[in-house]
Design a protein around this motif. Structure first.
Motif, PDB file in Angstrom:
ATOM      1  N   GLU B  23     -11.619   2.273 -29.642  1.00  0.00           N
ATOM      2  CA  GLU B  23     -10.902   3.440 -30.179  1.00  0.00           C
ATOM      3  C   GLU B  23     -10.435   3.224 -31.625  1.00  0.00           C
ATOM      4  N   GLY B  24     -10.838   2.078 -32.222  1.00  0.00           N
ATOM      5  CA  GLY B  24     -10.533   1.853 -33.630  1.00  0.00           C
ATOM      6  C   GLY B  24      -9.167   1.245 -33.890  1.00  0.00           C
ATOM      7  N   ARG B  25      -8.615   0.534 -32.899  1.00  0.00           N
ATOM      8  CA  ARG B  25      -7.340  -0.160 -33.093  1.00  0.00           C
ATOM      9  C   ARG B  25      -7.506  -1.643 -32.765  1.00  0.00           C
ATOM     10  N   LEU B  26      -6.702  -2.483 -33.432  1.00  0.00           N
ATOM     11  CA  LEU B  26      -6.659  -3.903 -33.081  1.00  0.00           C
ATOM     12  C   LEU B  26      -5.383  -4.117 -32.282  1.00  0.00           C
ATOM     13  N   ASP B  27      -5.532  -4.233 -30.976  1.00  0.00           N
ATOM     14  CA  ASP B  27      -4.398  -4.448 -30.067  1.00  0.00           C
ATOM     15  C   ASP B  27      -4.479  -5.855 -29.501  1.00  0.00           C
ATOM     16  N   ILE B  28      -3.398  -6.613 -29.670  1.00  0.00           N
ATOM     17  CA  ILE B  28      -3.371  -7.974 -29.106  1.00  0.00           C
ATOM     18  C   ILE B  28      -2.052  -8.158 -28.367  1.00  0.00           C
ATOM     19  N   PRO B  29      -1.987  -9.124 -27.455  1.00  0.00           N
ATOM     20  CA  PRO B  29      -0.776  -9.276 -26.648  1.00  0.00           C
ATOM     21  C   PRO B  29       0.435  -9.744 -27.466  1.00  0.00           C
ATOM     22  N   LEU B  30       1.590  -9.173 -27.112  1.00  0.00           N
ATOM     23  CA  LEU B  30       2.882  -9.551 -27.703  1.00  0.00           C
ATOM     24  C   LEU B  30       3.786  -9.952 -26.549  1.00  0.00           C
ATOM     25  N   CYS B  31       4.477 -11.090 -26.714  1.00  0.00           N
ATOM     26  CA  CYS B  31       5.335 -11.606 -25.648  1.00  0.00           C
ATOM     27  C   CYS B  31       6.730 -10.989 -25.758  1.00  0.00           C
ATOM     28  N   GLY B  32       7.194 -10.395 -24.649  1.00  0.00           N
ATOM     29  CA  GLY B  32       8.512  -9.776 -24.623  1.00  0.00           C
ATOM     30  C   GLY B  32       9.638 -10.799 -24.585  1.00  0.00           C
ATOM     31  N   HIS B  37       3.001 -12.996 -30.938  1.00  0.00           N
ATOM     32  CA  HIS B  37       1.693 -12.480 -30.550  1.00  0.00           C
ATOM     33  C   HIS B  37       0.800 -13.651 -30.164  1.00  0.00           C
ATOM     34  N   HIS B  38      -0.232 -13.373 -29.367  1.00  0.00           N
ATOM     35  CA  HIS B  38      -1.264 -14.393 -29.184  1.00  0.00           C
ATOM     36  C   HIS B  38      -2.638 -13.749 -29.123  1.00  0.00           C
ATOM     37  N   PHE B  39      -3.645 -14.585 -29.323  1.00  0.00           N
ATOM     38  CA  PHE B  39      -5.044 -14.216 -29.186  1.00  0.00           C
ATOM     39  C   PHE B  39      -5.752 -15.489 -28.771  1.00  0.00           C
ATOM     40  N   TYR B  40      -6.736 -15.385 -27.855  1.00  0.00           N
ATOM     41  CA  TYR B  40      -7.264 -14.260 -27.126  1.00  0.00           C
ATOM     42  C   TYR B  40      -6.306 -13.822 -25.999  1.00  0.00           C
ATOM     43  N   PRO B  41      -6.482 -12.620 -25.477  1.00  0.00           N
ATOM     44  CA  PRO B  41      -5.538 -12.109 -24.485  1.00  0.00           C
ATOM     45  C   PRO B  41      -5.547 -12.916 -23.185  1.00  0.00           C
ATOM     46  N   ARG B  42      -4.359 -13.226 -22.711  1.00  0.00           N
ATOM     47  CA  ARG B  42      -4.180 -14.010 -21.480  1.00  0.00           C
ATOM     48  C   ARG B  42      -3.157 -13.310 -20.586  1.00  0.00           C
ATOM     49  N   ALA B  43      -3.056 -13.800 -19.341  1.00  0.00           N
ATOM     50  CA  ALA B  43      -2.086 -13.252 -18.391  1.00  0.00           C
ATOM     51  C   ALA B  43      -0.697 -13.866 -18.571  1.00  0.00           C
ATOM     52  N   ILE B  44      -0.630 -15.032 -19.240  1.00  0.00           N
ATOM     53  CA  ILE B  44       0.671 -15.609 -19.601  1.00  0.00           C
ATOM     54  C   ILE B  44       0.642 -15.991 -21.080  1.00  0.00           C
ATOM     55  N   CYS B  45       1.809 -16.023 -21.683  1.00  0.00           N
ATOM     56  CA  CYS B  45       1.928 -16.353 -23.109  1.00  0.00           C
ATOM     57  C   CYS B  45       1.667 -17.852 -23.307  1.00  0.00           C
ATOM     58  N   PRO B  46       0.700 -18.226 -24.181  1.00  0.00           N
ATOM     59  CA  PRO B  46       0.424 -19.648 -24.381  1.00  0.00           C
ATOM     60  C   PRO B  46       1.536 -20.367 -25.156  1.00  0.00           C
ATOM     61  N   HIS B  47       2.456 -19.612 -25.748  1.00  0.00           N
ATOM     62  CA  HIS B  47       3.566 -20.244 -26.488  1.00  0.00           C
ATOM     63  C   HIS B  47       4.712 -20.607 -25.545  1.00  0.00           C
ATOM     64  N   CYS B  48       5.147 -19.629 -24.699  1.00  0.00           N
ATOM     65  CA  CYS B  48       6.332 -19.891 -23.860  1.00  0.00           C
ATOM     66  C   CYS B  48       6.050 -19.721 -22.364  1.00  0.00           C
ATOM     67  N   HIS B  49       4.817 -19.331 -22.036  1.00  0.00           N
ATOM     68  CA  HIS B  49       4.367 -19.227 -20.638  1.00  0.00           C
ATOM     69  C   HIS B  49       5.018 -18.087 -19.863  1.00  0.00           C
ATOM     70  N   SER B  50       5.623 -17.151 -20.567  1.00  0.00           N
ATOM     71  CA  SER B  50       6.141 -15.935 -19.933  1.00  0.00           C
ATOM     72  C   SER B  50       4.974 -15.024 -19.552  1.00  0.00           C
ATOM     73  N   ASP B  51       5.184 -14.226 -18.505  1.00  0.00           N
ATOM     74  CA  ASP B  51       4.167 -13.209 -18.185  1.00  0.00           C
ATOM     75  C   ASP B  51       4.644 -11.809 -18.601  1.00  0.00           C
ATOM     76  N   ASN B  52       5.698 -11.772 -19.394  1.00  0.00           N
ATOM     77  CA  ASN B  52       6.244 -10.508 -19.888  1.00  0.00           C
ATOM     78  C   ASN B  52       5.506 -10.112 -21.171  1.00  0.00           C
ATOM     79  N   LEU B  53       4.282  -9.611 -20.987  1.00  0.00           N
ATOM     80  CA  LEU B  53       3.403  -9.343 -22.125  1.00  0.00           C
ATOM     81  C   LEU B  53       3.035  -7.872 -22.176  1.00  0.00           C
ATOM     82  N   LYS B  54       2.836  -7.371 -23.403  1.00  0.00           N
ATOM     83  CA  LYS B  54       2.243  -6.036 -23.545  1.00  0.00           C
ATOM     84  C   LYS B  54       1.316  -6.066 -24.757  1.00  0.00           C
ATOM     85  N   PHE B  55       0.370  -5.141 -24.780  1.00  0.00           N
ATOM     86  CA  PHE B  55      -0.519  -5.051 -25.925  1.00  0.00           C
ATOM     87  C   PHE B  55       0.183  -4.304 -27.052  1.00  0.00           C
ATOM     88  N   ASP B  56       0.016  -4.819 -28.272  1.00  0.00           N
ATOM     89  CA  ASP B  56       0.685  -4.284 -29.445  1.00  0.00           C
ATOM     90  C   ASP B  56      -0.381  -4.005 -30.511  1.00  0.00           C
TER      91      ASP B  56
END
Lengths: 390, 134
Positions: B23-32, B37-56
């Protein structure tokens, strides 16, 4: 303090190759079996004495290679009770030495056999470029980075940017390694090589030239480990495994924490040297994975033989060549001797031969302590082993 | 763009990312939790291991962290592209991602060059985020 269960290397063997291809007619598993048999027999053991089996490879995947130790154990007709199929790339065998050492100390096995075999050259099957575009690789494979060379090229580019390292610095490594190969009758490439030859060779993935890259050959090798106590009754003079360490950080190159620093080597090297109680000045001979010239430079820095960023100066003036101050990759390395896909096995074999003092023209005089460092994946994993003449 | 090139096998982690690119947007996961942010998209944050993630949706701006000019293709599918530039882009928001630099002059690409995303349609389903120098 010495202990009867201290791990030692008592047997080794490698398969003869000519023009990079196996001389003997046998399958990839057949070559694994032949070197395994030769390595145990050298020590005065038989395959029936083997109760620890460690292997990693790229054969038979998908298929029997997915359960590599199981398939190899079946082929050999043995029932091992300690197995390790750790595959972290070309450094797997350094990790296997570590794992076998722990199993031997623990009394979990008595005779550990580590084996590798690849017929990639004969099969013309080298194809790491086709990493299926799934999971993490869906974010890399579609962009067409030549693999694995592109990842190493990106690291080299970054190292050049941060520290002013030059293509000439990298070429010095290839040239010095070739000089060792010229002293090794078993090495695949033994013709003279100059820095200019490297710089004028085909550019593959900038800034790496063809002659910055390792060979593609067949190869098979095996190592036999046991305890110091058991070694007393065996035919060979044991080489002691004094320290080991391992680490890995990433598989996708985009995930490498620092493109100009090899963190797994730093971690593994520190761990291994501390365990062995040795410092850099104690090391007489160094065997480090040379998949590409840049691999060596990053490894030497990470292991602390020079400061980060000073690798270019360190290898200048043919310092790592025969007669130089820093004997390294004395068989001619992956760059000039052989590189059957996962080369780490052959670092261990050469280091052990150097400590046995059987290397002929390329023997490093008075070699008593060797450092071996394998790198696997795309600068992904590192495993260090410190070996010492007993 | 030829379609015999390898295409991503989309999974549950990556589906929103590829849909956004389509759709012409660059959306990557952001940890709540840690705010990174992280890339590539994962189910948990590779920085703090939270699963409170949304695409931004991120800016699409960044710089060339490192790159290589491929003088030999990564297989026959890429032969017509040679020479081409594969790069690791460091996004303004922090993460690095692999992509291509679209350029007529590969020699002009350098570490630190400022780039912005441009979307290149490969198939009806897949659009790749490429980058060009600004």
């Amino acid at each position: 303090m010495k202990n009867g269960r201290d791990p030692v290397i008592v047997g080794l063997a490698d398969a003869p190759i000519e023009d990079g291809k196996f001389v003997t007619k046998a399958s990839v598993l057949g070559h694994a079996a032949l070197v395994a048999k030769a390595a145990v027999e050298e020590a005065g053991l038989t395959l029936d004495d083997v109760d620890g089996l460690l292997t990693a490879g790229m054969w038979g995947v998908p298929g029997p290679g997915q359960l590599a130790t199981v398939t190899l154990g079946e082929y050999l007709g043995i029932m091992p009770t300690y197995v390790d199929g750790t595959n972290i790339g070309g450094s797997a065998f350094e990790a296997h030495v570590a794992h076998a050492a722990m199993a031997l100390r623990e009394g979990y096995c008595e005779v550990a056999l580590i084996v590798y075999s690849s017929d990639q050259k004969s099969l013309r099957s080298r194809n790491l470029g086709g990493r299926p575009s799934v999971l993490s690789m869906q974010h890399e494979t579609p962009y067409g980075m030549p693999t694995p060379v592109g990842g190493y090229a990106m690291a080299a580019q970054r190292h050049m940017h941060e520290y002013g390292t030059t293509s000439e610095n990298l070429a010095e490594i290839a040239v010095a390694t070739r000089k060792w190969a010229q002293l090794n009758p078993a090495a695949t490439r033994r013709d003279p090589l100059s820095v200019d030859d490297v710089l004028s060779s085909t550019m593959i993935s900038e800034p790496l030239h063809l002659l910055d890259c390792c060979l593609v050959t067949d190869g098979a090798g095996a190592i036999v480990m046991t305890t110091a106590e058991r070694a007393k009754d065996l035919k060979t003079k044991p080489v002691a495994v004094k320290g080991y360490g391992e680490a890995h950080t990433h598989w996708a190159i985009g995930e490498m924490p620092d493109l100009a620093r090899l963190l797994p080597a730093q971690k593994a090297g520190e761990t291994a040297m501390k365990m062995a109680g040795v410092s850099h000045s104690d090391i007489d001979v160094v065997e480090v994975y040379d998949s590409f010239t840049i691999t060596v430079l990053l490894t030497l820095e990470a292991l602390g033989f020079c400061k980060i960023g000073e690798g270019g100066d360190f290898v200048s003036g043919q310092r790592t060549a025969p007669g130089g101050a820093f004997p390294m990759n004395t068989n001619g390395g992956g760059l000039s001797a052989l590189h059957p896909g996962m080369y780490g096995m052959f670092l261990l074999i050469e280091a052990t031969r150097q400590l046995r003092g059987v290397c002929g023209d390329r023997q490093v005089a008075g070699a008593e302590t060797a450092l071996v460092h394998g790198t696997g994946g795309t600068l992904s994993s590192g495993a260090t082993v410190i070996l010492q003449k007993d | 763009m030829s379609t015999d090139k390898p295409l991503p096998v989309i999974d549950h982690d990556s589906a929103p990312y590829w849909q956004a690119a389509h759709e012409g947007r660059l959306d990557i996961p952001l940890c709540g939790d840690c705010g990174k942010h992280h890339f590539y998209p994962r189910a948990i944050c590779p920085h703090c291991h939270s699963d409170n993630l949304k695409f931004d949706t991120v800016s699409g701006r960044g710089e060339v962290h490192t790159f290589t000019i491929a003088r030999r293709p990564a297989g026959p599918a890429f032969a017509d592209d040679v020479p081409y530039v594969v790069a690791l882009i460091e996004l303004e928001e922090g993460p690095r991602m692999m992509s291509r630099i679209q350029t007529d002059d590969p020699e002009k690409v350098h570490i630190g060059a400022e780039v912005e995303v441009t979307f290149v349609k490969a198939t009806d389903e897949i659009t790749f985020p490429y980058f060009r120098m600004t």
